[in-house]
Scaffold this active site. Structure first.
Site: not given
Ligand SMILES: Cc1cc2nc3c(=O)[nH]c(=O)nc-3n(C[C@H](O)[C@H](O)[C@H](O)COP(=O)(O)OP(=O)(O)OC[C@H]3O[C@@H](n4cnc5c(N)ncnc54)[C@H](O)[C@@H]3O)c2cc1C
Length: 461
Positions: A43, A48, A51, A115, A180, A184, A305, A438, A443
């Site tokens: 994000c 997010c 973007k 990890a 999306y 976008e 995710d 308004h 509205e």
């Molecule tokens: C281009 C784009 C635009 C988006 N726009 C929006 C938006 O407008 N609004 C919205 O709500 N959502 C948006 N999203 C979705 C949003 O970014 C994700 O839903 C959100 O970041 C999920 O959070 P998370 O904690 O599950 O995973 P992430 O934020 O992906 O975090 C996971 C982290 O784990 C780390 N990682 C992975 N494996 C390991 C490991 N083995 N050891 C250590 N670290 C590790 C990764 O490097 C990463 O930093 C967008 C996504 C993208 C790709």
């Protein structure tokens, strides 16, 4: 009782991971968190936030054009991609710092490393080879762009990750996908002056959104000059002297500077040691969880995710807060995935919450549909031919508003507030007795007094 190095160890420093680690640490738990790339996750670093900054940047071309209708003479304007990237990177670094500071202030131990699980209570930190143990583990490793390796020439293409760091702004781009992120970015690149084509295998972009909005956005994007090819897919990409030559299934040949694939995201579960720990995944490689985000191993939770439930930042954060309630506050709490308001930061924007007309028609015998399509006030003097669409879907039996859909300026902002009304179970009568603000576009939401049409047993009447 065995003793562990940590009460909680979190793998992944994104939206869900940081929230669970920070809050658990602030409750006095001994917490460790590992991130392999940058704190803030998708994000903040490449989703997010950057973007939305790009969306703002791309809107200026229209702002400059619109200004003339309001009496302004705007001098010749130029756009500097490198300046935008520099400014964006500075802001992202600031935000990453805040994420780290939040963890640090809560006294969580921060590890900058990948990890992997060794067993149900042991995590290996790859940078040092050290292993640590934890009573509870959270997997919050997110997802990554699907690289589509079956596509000949996929290695010549970029994903959204690279789009945030392109050295030069391309003159032309082909974006594959109808979700999306694809939509976008098509609007972003077009607004920045790039000749943009979107290619999508389906009949209409944004498959899970209300049909009216999908069609309305498609038309608006084409009117701006974005080329949209539906019912078609890329078959091969080749490097030539004049750029990338793309052949499509419908035998089109396009030459562009850049091809971006936005064809879905894959959960980050590869080589994570899930099998060794006994954590089950599904056919899409997502971690399987129960309604409390607990995996097949009782002391290991997964959220965000990587579980492929709803891929949005606020959902990952909400799942983290439910995890905290369940595990550390003796208050078992299931994440609530109903009525999630959401936006597509296209131009015009989409804001939506609740059921689409199509889904509502399958679920309820009779619907009232309130629909308004109008030219927003700002477009009168600017001369822009854009249209705004607003739609309320009402269950005729109890008059509850079960879906609200907007296409137009600030639709995302409106969706946030509409989300509260739908969550509260407001009826159309509640909307009707609410005073209008308004003159605003919003509205219209409280002044659509009679249904535009009804849907009875799936048929429009
Ligand atoms: C281009 C784009 C635009 C988006 N726009 C929006 C938006 O407008 N609004 C919205 O709500 N959502 C948006 N999203 C979705 C949003 O970014 C994700 O839903 C959100 O970041 C999920 O959070 P998370 O904690 O599950 O995973 P992430 O934020 O992906 O975090 C996971 C982290 O784990 C780390 N990682 C992975 N494996 C390991 C490991 N083995 N050891 C250590 N670290 C590790 C990764 O490097 C990463 O930093 C967008 C996504 C993208 C790709």
């Amino acid at each position: 009782m065995p003793s562990f190095d940590f009460d909680l160890f979190v793998i992944g420093g994104g939206s869900g991971g940081v929230r669970s680690a920070r809050v658990a640490a602030s409750l006095g738990k001994k917490v460790g968190i590992a991130e392999e790339y940058r704190y803030g996750g998708t994000c903040v670093i490449r989703g997010c936030v950057p973007k939305k900054l790009f969306v703002y940047a791309s809107q200026y071309s229209e702002h400059f054009e619109d200004a003339a209708g309001y009496g302004w003479t705007v001098g010749e304007s130029t756009f500097d991609w490198k300046k935008l990237i520099e400014a964006k990177d500075k802001e992202i670094a600031r935000l990453e710092g805040l994420y780290r500071k939040g963890l640090d202030n809560a006294k969580a131990e921060i590890f900058d490393t990948r990890a992997e699980l060794v067993d149900a209570h042991t995590v290996k930190l790859l940078k040092t080879g050290q292993t640590v143990t934890a009573e509870t583990i959270v997997i919050a490793t997110g997802g990554r762009p699907n690289l589509h390796t079956a596509l000949p020439g996929h290695e010549l293409c970029i994903s959204s990750n690279e789009a945030f760091h392109l050295k030069e702004l391309p003159k032309s781009i082909l974006i594959a996908g109808g979700g999306y992120i694809a939509v976008e970015f098509a609007n972003i690149f077009h607004g920045l002056g790039v000749e943009t084509t979107l290619i999508y295998r389906g009949a209409e972009i944004l498959s899970r959104f209300d049909q009216d909005l999908r069609k309305g956005l498609h038309e608006a994007m084409e009117e701006k000059g974005i080329r949209i090819l539906c019912h078609d897919i890329i078959q091969s990409v080749e490097k030539t002297e004049s750029g990338l030559s793309v052949r499509t299934k419908n035998d089109k040949v396009l030459t562009v500077d850049t091809v971006m694939l936005a064809l879905g995201r894959t959960p980050n579960t590869e080589s994570l040691g899930l099998q060794a720990a006994g954590v089950a995944i599904n056919e899409q490689d997502a971690v399987i969880v129960d309604e409390y985000s607990r995996t097949s191993v009782p002391n290991i939770y997964a959220l965000g995710d990587v579980t492929d439930r709803v891929q949005l930042t606020p959902v990952a954060i909400h799942e983290a807060m439910c995890f905290i309630e369940t595990v550390y506050k003796n208050n078992p709490t299931r994440p609530d995935h109903e009525l999630i308001p959401t936006a597509v930061f296209s131009q015009p924007e989409i804001g939506t919450v609740g059921l689409t007309e199509e889904d509502a028609a399958k679920r309820y015998p009779e619907l009232e549909v309130y629909r308004a399509q109008f030219r927003p006030m700002k477009a009168t003097l600017s001369g822009r031919t854009e249209k705004m669409i607003m739609k309320l879907i009402v269950n005729a039996a109890d008059r509850k508003v079960i879906g609200a859909h907007i296409l137009g300026h600030d639709a995302g902002e409106m969706a946030q507030l509409l989300g509260i009304t739908l969550k509260a179970g407001c009826t159309k009568d509640d909307f009707d007795r609410t005073m209008a603000v308004h003159p605003t576009a919003a509205e219209e939401l409280v002044t659509m007094y009679s249904p535009s049409y009804r849907i009875r047993n799936g048929e429009r009447v």
